[in-house]
Motif scaffolding. Sequence first.
Motif, short mmCIF file in Angstrom:
data_model
loop_
_atom_site.label_atom_id
_atom_site.label_comp_id
_atom_site.label_asym_id
_atom_site.label_seq_id
_atom_site.Cartn_x
_atom_site.Cartn_y
_atom_site.Cartn_z
N ASP A 29 0.82 -1.20 0.00
CA ASP A 29 0.00 0.00 0.00
C ASP A 29 0.86 1.26 0.00
N MET A 30 2.06 1.18 0.57
CA MET A 30 2.95 2.34 0.59
C MET A 30 3.34 2.75 -0.82
N LEU A 31 3.52 1.78 -1.70
CA LEU A 31 3.87 2.11 -3.09
C LEU A 31 2.77 2.95 -3.74
N VAL A 32 1.54 2.58 -3.51
CA VAL A 32 0.41 3.32 -4.08
C VAL A 32 0.34 4.72 -3.47
N VAL A 33 0.50 4.80 -2.17
CA VAL A 33 0.43 6.09 -1.49
C VAL A 33 1.55 7.01 -1.95
N HIS A 34 2.77 6.49 -2.03
CA HIS A 34 3.90 7.33 -2.47
C HIS A 34 3.70 7.80 -3.91
N ALA A 36 0.83 8.35 -5.36
CA ALA A 36 -0.20 9.39 -5.32
C ALA A 36 0.36 10.71 -4.82
N PHE A 37 1.18 10.67 -3.77
CA PHE A 37 1.77 11.92 -3.27
C PHE A 37 2.67 12.56 -4.32
N ARG A 38 3.49 11.77 -4.97
CA ARG A 38 4.37 12.33 -6.02
C ARG A 38 3.55 12.97 -7.14
N ARG A 39 2.49 12.29 -7.54
CA ARG A 39 1.63 12.84 -8.61
C ARG A 39 1.00 14.16 -8.18
N GLU A 40 0.41 14.17 -7.00
CA GLU A 40 -0.28 15.38 -6.54
C GLU A 40 0.68 16.55 -6.38
N PHE A 41 1.84 16.32 -5.78
CA PHE A 41 2.78 17.42 -5.59
C PHE A 41 3.41 17.86 -6.92
N ARG A 42 3.48 16.96 -7.89
CA ARG A 42 3.95 17.34 -9.22
C ARG A 42 2.92 18.22 -9.93
N LEU A 43 1.63 17.94 -9.74
CA LEU A 43 0.56 18.67 -10.42
C LEU A 43 0.19 20.00 -9.75
N LEU A 72 -2.40 14.91 4.76
CA LEU A 72 -2.25 13.47 4.52
C LEU A 72 -0.79 13.05 4.54
N LEU A 73 0.07 13.86 3.95
CA LEU A 73 1.50 13.54 3.95
C LEU A 73 2.05 13.52 5.38
N HIS A 74 1.64 14.50 6.18
CA HIS A 74 2.08 14.54 7.58
C HIS A 74 1.60 13.29 8.32
N HIS A 75 0.35 12.91 8.12
CA HIS A 75 -0.21 11.72 8.76
C HIS A 75 0.54 10.46 8.28
N HIS A 76 0.80 10.39 7.00
CA HIS A 76 1.52 9.25 6.43
C HIS A 76 2.92 9.11 7.04
#
Length: 101
Positions: A29-34, A36-43, A72-76
Amino acid sequence: MTMTPAVATSSPAEIPAQPTPFTPTFTRDMLVVHQAFRREFRLLPQLVRATPTADLARARVVADHLDVITELLHHHHGGEDRLLWPQLLARVGQESAPSCC
């Protein structure tokens, strides 16, 4: 010494309050979360630049999205600090621990 694997590949039904080096960490699940974070911060920079200066409603939507993503990143990261890092450090010992921790 026989060790129980500390990495699992499916989601936990319940996360223990006090993990041990033998508590499974669900890394798939960490792979999916990471990702998603990379995508969102890139966009996000593009979203900010595309928001017209006078469009306060759109600016609020983008700002709220940034707030959600950063929270969410802080919580993660808190979850990684509580569940993942203790297991990694237990495996490698303090001599291999990052100097920041």
